[in-house]
Design a protein around this motif. Structure first.
Motif, PDB file in Angstrom:
ATOM      1  N   VAL A 171     -12.991   5.668  17.880  1.00  0.00           N
ATOM      2  CA  VAL A 171     -11.548   5.464  17.704  1.00  0.00           C
ATOM      3  C   VAL A 171     -11.262   4.048  17.202  1.00  0.00           C
ATOM      4  CG1 VAL A 171      -9.309   5.472  18.860  1.00  0.00           C
ATOM      5  CG2 VAL A 171     -11.066   7.133  19.530  1.00  0.00           C
ATOM      6  N   LEU A 172     -11.922   3.065  17.796  1.00  0.00           N
ATOM      7  CA  LEU A 172     -11.664   1.671  17.453  1.00  0.00           C
ATOM      8  C   LEU A 172     -12.168   1.327  16.060  1.00  0.00           C
ATOM      9  CD1 LEU A 172     -12.469  -0.037  20.875  1.00  0.00           C
ATOM     10  CD2 LEU A 172     -10.223   0.271  19.827  1.00  0.00           C
ATOM     11  N   ILE A 173     -13.303   1.863  15.671  1.00  0.00           N
ATOM     12  CA  ILE A 173     -13.829   1.591  14.330  1.00  0.00           C
ATOM     13  C   ILE A 173     -12.869   2.110  13.268  1.00  0.00           C
ATOM     14  CG2 ILE A 173     -15.655   2.219  12.701  1.00  0.00           C
ATOM     15  CD1 ILE A 173     -17.621   2.066  15.065  1.00  0.00           C
ATOM     16  N   GLU A 174     -12.352   3.319  13.467  1.00  0.00           N
ATOM     17  CA  GLU A 174     -11.406   3.886  12.509  1.00  0.00           C
ATOM     18  C   GLU A 174     -10.112   3.074  12.475  1.00  0.00           C
ATOM     19  OE1 GLU A 174      -9.816   6.212   9.597  1.00  0.00           O
ATOM     20  OE2 GLU A 174     -11.877   6.164  10.335  1.00  0.00           O
ATOM     21  N   ARG A 175      -9.635   2.678  13.642  1.00  0.00           N
ATOM     22  CA  ARG A 175      -8.409   1.876  13.704  1.00  0.00           C
ATOM     23  C   ARG A 175      -8.624   0.510  13.052  1.00  0.00           C
ATOM     24  NH1 ARG A 175      -3.255   3.455  15.931  1.00  0.00           N
ATOM     25  NH2 ARG A 175      -2.121   1.578  16.503  1.00  0.00           N
ATOM     26  N   GLY A 176      -9.773  -0.105  13.329  1.00  0.00           N
ATOM     27  CA  GLY A 176     -10.068  -1.408  12.754  1.00  0.00           C
ATOM     28  C   GLY A 176     -10.125  -1.372  11.238  1.00  0.00           C
ATOM     29  N   ARG A 177     -10.690  -0.319  10.693  1.00  0.00           N
ATOM     30  CA  ARG A 177     -10.761  -0.192   9.232  1.00  0.00           C
ATOM     31  C   ARG A 177      -9.374  -0.069   8.618  1.00  0.00           C
ATOM     32  NH1 ARG A 177     -15.814   4.138   9.115  1.00  0.00           N
ATOM     33  NH2 ARG A 177     -17.489   2.593   9.459  1.00  0.00           N
ATOM     34  N   LEU A 178      -8.487   0.667   9.284  1.00  0.00           N
ATOM     35  CA  LEU A 178      -7.120   0.800   8.780  1.00  0.00           C
ATOM     36  C   LEU A 178      -6.395  -0.543   8.802  1.00  0.00           C
ATOM     37  CD1 LEU A 178      -6.032   4.158  10.481  1.00  0.00           C
ATOM     38  CD2 LEU A 178      -6.598   3.784   8.073  1.00  0.00           C
ATOM     39  N   LEU A 179      -6.593  -1.326   9.854  1.00  0.00           N
ATOM     40  CA  LEU A 179      -5.927  -2.619   9.950  1.00  0.00           C
ATOM     41  C   LEU A 179      -6.477  -3.604   8.919  1.00  0.00           C
ATOM     42  CD1 LEU A 179      -5.647  -2.976  13.833  1.00  0.00           C
ATOM     43  CD2 LEU A 179      -3.809  -2.491  12.211  1.00  0.00           C
ATOM     44  N   LYS A 180      -7.768  -3.520   8.620  1.00  0.00           N
ATOM     45  CA  LYS A 180      -8.350  -4.392   7.598  1.00  0.00           C
ATOM     46  C   LYS A 180      -7.730  -4.129   6.228  1.00  0.00           C
ATOM     47  CE  LYS A 180     -12.428  -5.823   7.196  1.00  0.00           C
ATOM     48  NZ  LYS A 180     -13.881  -6.027   6.984  1.00  0.00           N
ATOM     49  N   GLU A 181      -7.278  -2.897   5.992  1.00  0.00           N
ATOM     50  CA  GLU A 181      -6.682  -2.529   4.712  1.00  0.00           C
ATOM     51  C   GLU A 181      -5.169  -2.708   4.694  1.00  0.00           C
ATOM     52  OE1 GLU A 181      -7.922   1.477   4.237  1.00  0.00           O
ATOM     53  OE2 GLU A 181     -10.057   0.991   3.986  1.00  0.00           O
ATOM     54  N   ASP A 182      -4.582  -3.103   5.819  1.00  0.00           N
ATOM     55  CA  ASP A 182      -3.131  -3.277   5.911  1.00  0.00           C
ATOM     56  C   ASP A 182      -2.726  -4.562   5.187  1.00  0.00           C
ATOM     57  OD1 ASP A 182      -0.461  -3.581   6.616  1.00  0.00           O
ATOM     58  OD2 ASP A 182      -0.770  -2.843   8.660  1.00  0.00           O
ATOM     59  N   GLU A 183      -1.909  -4.431   4.137  1.00  0.00           N
ATOM     60  CA  GLU A 183      -1.497  -5.594   3.355  1.00  0.00           C
ATOM     61  C   GLU A 183      -0.647  -6.567   4.167  1.00  0.00           C
ATOM     62  OE1 GLU A 183       0.401  -4.319  -0.190  1.00  0.00           O
ATOM     63  OE2 GLU A 183      -1.409  -3.380  -1.041  1.00  0.00           O
ATOM     64  N   ALA A 184       0.051  -6.065   5.182  1.00  0.00           N
ATOM     65  CA  ALA A 184       0.883  -6.947   6.012  1.00  0.00           C
ATOM     66  C   ALA A 184       0.026  -7.898   6.837  1.00  0.00           C
ATOM     67  CB  ALA A 184       1.781  -6.116   6.926  1.00  0.00           C
ATOM     68  N   VAL A 189      -8.078 -13.189   8.766  1.00  0.00           N
ATOM     69  CA  VAL A 189      -9.481 -12.967   8.399  1.00  0.00           C
ATOM     70  C   VAL A 189     -10.109 -12.049   9.451  1.00  0.00           C
ATOM     71  CG1 VAL A 189     -11.715 -14.037   7.985  1.00  0.00           C
ATOM     72  CG2 VAL A 189      -9.618 -15.224   7.293  1.00  0.00           C
ATOM     73  N   ILE A 190     -10.323 -10.794   9.085  1.00  0.00           N
ATOM     74  CA  ILE A 190     -10.913  -9.809   9.995  1.00  0.00           C
ATOM     75  C   ILE A 190     -12.365  -9.597   9.592  1.00  0.00           C
ATOM     76  CG2 ILE A 190     -10.781  -7.463  10.885  1.00  0.00           C
ATOM     77  CD1 ILE A 190      -7.813  -7.452  10.229  1.00  0.00           C
ATOM     78  N   PRO A 191     -13.315  -9.975  10.427  1.00  0.00           N
ATOM     79  CA  PRO A 191     -14.730  -9.854  10.062  1.00  0.00           C
ATOM     80  C   PRO A 191     -15.199  -8.402  10.085  1.00  0.00           C
ATOM     81  CG  PRO A 191     -14.516 -10.588  12.329  1.00  0.00           C
ATOM     82  CD  PRO A 191     -13.129 -10.558  11.768  1.00  0.00           C
TER      83      PRO A 191
END
Length: 237
Positions: A171-184, A189-191
């Motif tokens: 769940v967290l990996i999928e959520r993290g990937r979405l946030l990394k792509e969030d232009e807002a 800097v998300i590693p």
């Protein structure tokens, strides 16, 4: 499959102090404590501080994990505090009463630790009905929630979602990937590798480091030790 509630915490300024050591909390941790999340949920649900039994129940029924996507910048704030030995007996109810009974008042220097520009994803595991209640409260808070201190407000909605999954890591990996792509959030800097901190009973794979955190779970319980694991999750595809 298991039920999880996942939501995001973006705080321009946050202060997740743990156990206070005198007037110096500059050692406070960068990850939200469980007591901070339970207190925040309580505020969103409209639970008054006097309803300590309800806060205790929330803490006992929910298991928590935190994925730190951006730790932010550490900021130390200095403050002066008037203090001194208190004369007389009996309980002091207000700060005014304390100063009135204080002999030889003096000023001391204290420090408060803040983090600027933090982004975390919080995941909770528990009964579906309890998770649904928490999600509804995060969408429409009763009281204004804060990031540790009342002066620290959140910078974006929590966006709570209840999902079914085998492991919280997925769940967290999928959520993290979405946030990394969030232009807002492009200014953060998300590693590709992020720290996942979770308590025992969360259902995650305990592959990381085991430690014991002293966390003020609820006002009536004092500081309790709980098993906490720390591991790394890879967000890149």
């Amino acid at each position: 499959m298991r039920s999880f509630l996942v939501f995001d915490i973006y705080a321009p300024m946050a202060s997740w102090g743990n156990e206070n050591r005198g007037q110096d909390n500059s050692w406070g941790q960068s990850v939200p404590t469980k007591s901070a999340i339970i207190g925040m949920l309580g505020a969103c649900m409209g639970i008054d501080f006097s309803e300590r039994h309800e806060l205790t129940r929330l803490s006992d029924t929910l298991r928590m994990g935190v994925l730190t996507l951006c730790e932010g910048t550490r900021v130390v704030d200095l403050r002066t505090i008037r203090t001194g030995p208190i004369s007389g007996t009996g309980r002091v109810m207000t700060r005014t009463q304390e100063l009135e009974r204080t002999r030889n008042v003096r000023n001391i220097l204290g420090r408060l630790l803040y983090y600027s520009g933090q982004l975390h994803t919080v995941i909770l595991h528990g009964e579906t009905q309890e998770l649904a209640r928490a999600a509804a409260a995060l969408d429409a808070p009763f009281y204004t929630p804060c990031a540790g201190r009342k002066s620290c407000l959140f910078g974006r909605p929590f966006n709570p979602v209840i999902v079914e999954a085998e492991r919280p890591e997925d769940v967290l990996i999928e959520r993290g990937r979405l946030l990394k792509e969030d232009e807002a959030l492009a200014h953060l800097v998300i590693p590709d590798m992020s720290i996942f901190t979770f308590e025992d009973g969360m259902g995650a794979t305990p592959k990381g480091t085991l430690s014991f955190c002293r966390d003020a779970i609820a006002p009536t319980r004092g500081h309790l030790e709980r098993a906490v694991f720390t591991s790394m999750l890879r967000l890149e595809n």
